[in-house]
Design an enzyme around this catalytic site. Structure first.
Site, PDB file in Angstrom:
ATOM      1  N   LYS A 188       0.756  -1.256  -0.031  1.00  0.00           N
ATOM      2  CA  LYS A 188      -0.091  -0.059   0.120  1.00  0.00           C
ATOM      3  C   LYS A 188       0.927   1.235  -0.109  1.00  0.00           C
ATOM      4  CE  LYS A 188      -1.741   2.941   2.109  1.00  0.00           C
ATOM      5  NZ  LYS A 188      -1.648   4.684   1.578  1.00  0.00           N
ATOM      6  N   GLY A 241       6.075   4.681   9.015  1.00  0.00           N
ATOM      7  CA  GLY A 241       5.405   5.694   9.007  1.00  0.00           C
ATOM      8  C   GLY A 241       5.408   6.498  10.374  1.00  0.00           C
ATOM      9  N   SER A 242       4.499   7.173  10.770  1.00  0.00           N
ATOM     10  CA  SER A 242       4.538   7.837  12.188  1.00  0.00           C
ATOM     11  C   SER A 242       4.188   7.132  13.348  1.00  0.00           C
ATOM     12  CB  SER A 242       3.518   8.952  11.985  1.00  0.00           C
ATOM     13  OG  SER A 242       1.941   8.490  11.805  1.00  0.00           O
ATOM     14  N   THR A 243       4.762   7.412  14.288  1.00  0.00           N
ATOM     15  CA  THR A 243       4.371   6.818  15.704  1.00  0.00           C
ATOM     16  C   THR A 243       2.788   6.827  15.741  1.00  0.00           C
ATOM     17  OG1 THR A 243       6.476   7.337  16.565  1.00  0.00           O
ATOM     18  CG2 THR A 243       4.660   6.705  18.068  1.00  0.00           C
ATOM     19  N   GLY A 246       1.513   4.171  13.734  1.00  0.00           N
ATOM     20  CA  GLY A 246       2.155   2.623  14.238  1.00  0.00           C
ATOM     21  C   GLY A 246       1.245   2.141  15.184  1.00  0.00           C
ATOM     22  N   GLU A 263       8.603   0.932  11.641  1.00  0.00           N
ATOM     23  CA  GLU A 263       9.652   1.879  11.590  1.00  0.00           C
ATOM     24  C   GLU A 263       9.065   3.274  11.724  1.00  0.00           C
ATOM     25  OE1 GLU A 263      12.948   1.396  11.257  1.00  0.00           O
ATOM     26  OE2 GLU A 263      12.984  -0.647  10.690  1.00  0.00           O
ATOM     27  N   CYS A 297      13.360  10.633   8.876  1.00  0.00           N
ATOM     28  CA  CYS A 297      13.009  10.014  10.202  1.00  0.00           C
ATOM     29  C   CYS A 297      14.378  10.121  10.851  1.00  0.00           C
ATOM     30  CB  CYS A 297      12.490   8.516  10.134  1.00  0.00           C
ATOM     31  SG  CYS A 297      13.851   7.477   9.172  1.00  0.00           S
ATOM     32  N   GLU A 394       8.821  15.122  17.660  1.00  0.00           N
ATOM     33  CA  GLU A 394       9.278  14.908  16.105  1.00  0.00           C
ATOM     34  C   GLU A 394       8.387  16.205  15.243  1.00  0.00           C
ATOM     35  OE1 GLU A 394       7.875  11.713  13.130  1.00  0.00           O
ATOM     36  OE2 GLU A 394      10.115  11.634  12.741  1.00  0.00           O
TER      37      GLU A 394
HETATM   38  P1  NAD Z   1       1.725   8.151   8.061  1.00  0.00           P
HETATM   39  O1  NAD Z   1       1.993   7.514   9.450  1.00  0.00           O
HETATM   40  O2  NAD Z   1       0.893   9.431   8.105  1.00  0.00           O
HETATM   41  O3  NAD Z   1       1.442   7.311   6.947  1.00  0.00           O
HETATM   42  C1  NAD Z   1       2.359   6.209   6.607  1.00  0.00           C
HETATM   43  C2  NAD Z   1       1.613   5.410   6.028  1.00  0.00           C
HETATM   44  O4  NAD Z   1       0.359   4.673   6.656  1.00  0.00           O
HETATM   45  C3  NAD Z   1       0.830   5.803   4.514  1.00  0.00           C
HETATM   46  O5  NAD Z   1       1.032   4.708   3.408  1.00  0.00           O
HETATM   47  C4  NAD Z   1      -0.619   6.109   5.134  1.00  0.00           C
HETATM   48  O6  NAD Z   1      -1.542   6.100   3.960  1.00  0.00           O
HETATM   49  C5  NAD Z   1      -0.614   4.879   5.818  1.00  0.00           C
HETATM   50  N1  NAD Z   1      -1.882   4.977   6.979  1.00  0.00           N
HETATM   51  C6  NAD Z   1      -2.475   6.060   7.278  1.00  0.00           C
HETATM   52  N2  NAD Z   1      -3.368   5.792   8.170  1.00  0.00           N
HETATM   53  C7  NAD Z   1      -3.471   4.465   8.342  1.00  0.00           C
HETATM   54  C8  NAD Z   1      -4.340   3.480   8.967  1.00  0.00           C
HETATM   55  N3  NAD Z   1      -5.271   3.861   9.879  1.00  0.00           N
HETATM   56  N4  NAD Z   1      -4.049   2.232   8.756  1.00  0.00           N
HETATM   57  C9  NAD Z   1      -3.081   1.708   8.165  1.00  0.00           C
HETATM   58  N5  NAD Z   1      -2.387   2.618   7.119  1.00  0.00           N
HETATM   59  C10 NAD Z   1      -2.375   3.739   7.554  1.00  0.00           C
HETATM   60  O7  NAD Z   1       3.239   8.841   7.976  1.00  0.00           O
HETATM   61  P2  NAD Z   1       3.940   9.893   6.889  1.00  0.00           P
HETATM   62  O8  NAD Z   1       3.312  11.476   7.138  1.00  0.00           O
HETATM   63  O9  NAD Z   1       3.514   9.238   5.436  1.00  0.00           O
HETATM   64  O10 NAD Z   1       5.587   9.737   7.058  1.00  0.00           O
HETATM   65  C11 NAD Z   1       6.084  10.408   8.097  1.00  0.00           C
HETATM   66  C12 NAD Z   1       6.529   9.716   9.085  1.00  0.00           C
HETATM   67  O11 NAD Z   1       7.095   8.481   8.819  1.00  0.00           O
HETATM   68  C13 NAD Z   1       7.419  10.286  10.003  1.00  0.00           C
HETATM   69  O12 NAD Z   1       6.894  10.215  11.502  1.00  0.00           O
HETATM   70  C14 NAD Z   1       8.603   9.803  10.078  1.00  0.00           C
HETATM   71  O13 NAD Z   1       9.552   9.663  11.072  1.00  0.00           O
HETATM   72  C15 NAD Z   1       8.244   8.450   9.861  1.00  0.00           C
HETATM   73  N6  NAD Z   1       9.310   7.613   9.107  1.00  0.00           N
HETATM   74  C16 NAD Z   1      10.026   6.593   9.802  1.00  0.00           C
HETATM   75  C17 NAD Z   1      10.992   5.893   9.278  1.00  0.00           C
HETATM   76  C18 NAD Z   1      11.812   4.701   9.722  1.00  0.00           C
HETATM   77  O14 NAD Z   1      12.358   4.095   9.138  1.00  0.00           O
HETATM   78  N7  NAD Z   1      11.927   4.645  11.100  1.00  0.00           N
HETATM   79  C19 NAD Z   1      11.440   6.426   7.591  1.00  0.00           C
HETATM   80  C20 NAD Z   1      10.545   7.317   6.929  1.00  0.00           C
HETATM   81  C21 NAD Z   1       9.771   7.795   7.735  1.00  0.00           C
END
Ligand code: NAD
Length: 496
Positions: A188, A241-243, A246, A263, A297, A394
């Protein structure tokens, strides 16, 4: 494969069971260029039915062959995939610069060298996945003889959910070890930057993957992402993605207790000791914080500076920041591109206000720049206290917070880990023994000395505390996609 303009003008479909398909929804979402706000693509939303179809294709491909495909065949396909990514680096880099805003000076070398190396590294693994023989006598069977061994098996069908910052690299960090292990996948992509993932899926198909081994459904996280995470026939979710999201993934995954790796966010320390080489540390701090406009990140956003060298460091930092050109990532010499969206711009501006309200000193920056596009100047706060929100949370934008420390070692060490995150970090000193002691103290998945964010295909990467669960890359990244089975065979003569 087409040029970037041709690619962008195509219809961008879902990929299910080896076919590019339209899916079941009439709704579309728009992908726009964060530097110009122009529309790049209009993509049909996926639905829960599309996810169901993709999961059942991935299940059939897993059961009917991929999990038992000869290791050497998996190796060949991964090597083909690696070569194709390198050959299409220009297209991938340009599309990622368009959709994420990350400057071409960063996207091109990563597509040419870094990301293909993830695939070629894992191409070496299928022929080396093995278990152990265990010298043991099972409980209560002291008079019997056994041959006991373990074998590694793929975890099964994996749902992969990725973010918009570095979408191609993050997709490959999941896909390469999963395919090497014998798993199949439903991806996705991020709705803000889904296009490079489409190219990768096309290249993976060309590399020779059988139909159903990888599938991709575009769409809203809260609809298709959540359905994937809740799905009863998914064995594992690999999420970046975001905490905040997560934690939602964990809730969703409990439906069938699927495995989860996460992650998540970060707030990494960049620690400059009094004896550091400031000519190296100051420009490195600017790059560690403002690279990808702070939307990274691992960004070194929390700078800890020894009081004795603070003024000299800030002077050199300012000189380094003055040299970082802000602009459209396609322009030559641009280092800082746009923020991904107006929402993100506003969020960063709110944090800048929080910093002022908390009493930190706005050393430079703090303003948004004129549209079109979403821009914030590189911003530095000094005289920050480690308890402030701008130091602990963050921001995910070009905002550096500078915290001083002196010879009160205990307070300094406490401050270093005073955040919920634990992803990355770095220590700068000429004294490796002292730097090592501090590196050991930092509760993060990776810490570099006299460098920041030293990543490679061979080195495990991941977060502690609220930065995540599990590791990607390296051997540990492969283990995330394997499960262990112990086989015990009675071999003594008395066995009937
Ligand atoms: P996000 O959490 O908003 O979205 C990430 C993904 O999750 C997207 O594909 C989104 O469509 C999906 N998503 C959103 N709601 C969902 C739900 N309810 N159920 C399942 N999937 C859902 O994050 P973002 O804004 O796309 O990315 C930025 C964040 O990612 C920052 O917090 C950054 O630190 C983190 N990040 C971490 C790493 C790492 O390796 N630790 C790497 C890159 C980014």
């Amino acid at each position: 494969m087409s040029t970037t303009a041709e690619f962008l003008s195509q219809q961008h479909l879902h990929f299910i069971n080896g076919d590019w398909v339209k899916g079941n929804s009439k709704k579309v979402f728009i992908v726009s260029d964060p530097a110009t706000e122009k529309t790049l693509a209009s993509i049909q939303q996926g639905t829960t039915d599309d996810i169901d179809a993709a999961v059942s294709a991935a299940r059939a491909a897993f059961d009917n062959g991929w999990k038992t495909t000869a290791p050497a065949i998996r190796t060949n396909i991964l090597n083909n995939f690696s070569r194709l990514v390198a050959e299409h680096a220009q297209l991938l880099a340009e599309v990622e610069t368009f959709e994420s805003g990350t400057p071409l000076s960063w996207t091109l070398p990563t597509m040419q060298f870094g990301f293909p190396s993830f695939l070629s590294y894992y191409a070496g693994w299928p022929t080396k996945i093995m278990g152990d023989t265990i010298p043991t006598t099972p409980l209560g069977r002291e008079d019997q003889e056994f041959l006991v061994y373990t074998q590694k098996e793929p975890v099964g069908v994996v749902g992969m959910i990725t973010p918009w910052n570095s979408p191609a690299g993050i997709c490959l960090m999941k896909l390469a070890p999963a395919l090497a292990a014998g798993c199949t996948a439903v991806i996705k992509p991020p709705e803000l930057a889904p296009l490079t993932t489409s190219i990768l899926v096309k290249l993976a198909d060309e590399a020779g993957l059988p139909p159903g081994v990888i599938n991709m459904v575009h769409g809203d996280g809260a609809i298709v992402g959540q359905h994937l995470a809740e799905h009863q026939d998914i064995d594992k979710i690999s999420f970046t993605g975001s905490t905040r999201v997560g934690k939602i993934i964990l809730e969703s995954a409990k439906t069938n207790l699927k495995k989860v790796s996460l992650e998540l966010g970060g707030k990494s320390p960049f620690v400059v000791l009094a004896d550091a080489n400031l000519d190296l540390a100051a420009p490195a701090a600017a790059m560690a914080c403002f690279g990808m406009s702070g939307q990274n990140c691992m960004a070194g956003t929390r700078v800890f500076i020894h009081k004795d060298v603070k003024q000299e460091f800030l002077k050199k930092l300012d000189t380094a920041i003055d040299m970082l050109k802000v602009g459209n990532g396609f322009e030559e010499d641009v280092f800082i591109g746009p923020l991904i969206s107006s929402t993100q711009n506003n969020r960063v501006l709110e944090y800048i206000q929080v910093g002022k309200d908390e009493g930190a000193t706005l050393h430079r920056g703090g303003n948004s720049l004129d549209p079109p596009g979403h821009w914030i100047e590189p911003t530095v706060f000094t005289n920050c206290k480690h308890q402030m929100r701008i130091v602990r949370e963050e921001i995910f934008g070009p905002v550096m917070v500078v915290v001083d420390f002196d010879n009160d070692r205990e307070s300094f060490l406490t401050a270093l880990n005073d955040t919920d995150y634990g992803l990355s970090g770095s220590v700068w000193s000429k004294n490796i023994a002292t730097a090592l002691e501090i590196a050991k103290h930092i509760d993060s998945g990776q810490v570099a000395i006299n460098a920041h964010a030293a990543i490679s295909a061979e080195t495990p990467f991941g977060g502690n505390r609220q930065s995540g669960w599990g590791r990607e890359l390296g051997r540990e990244g492969l283990d995330e996609y394997l499960k262990t089975k112990a086989i015990s065979i009675r071999i003594d003569e008395n066995y009937e």
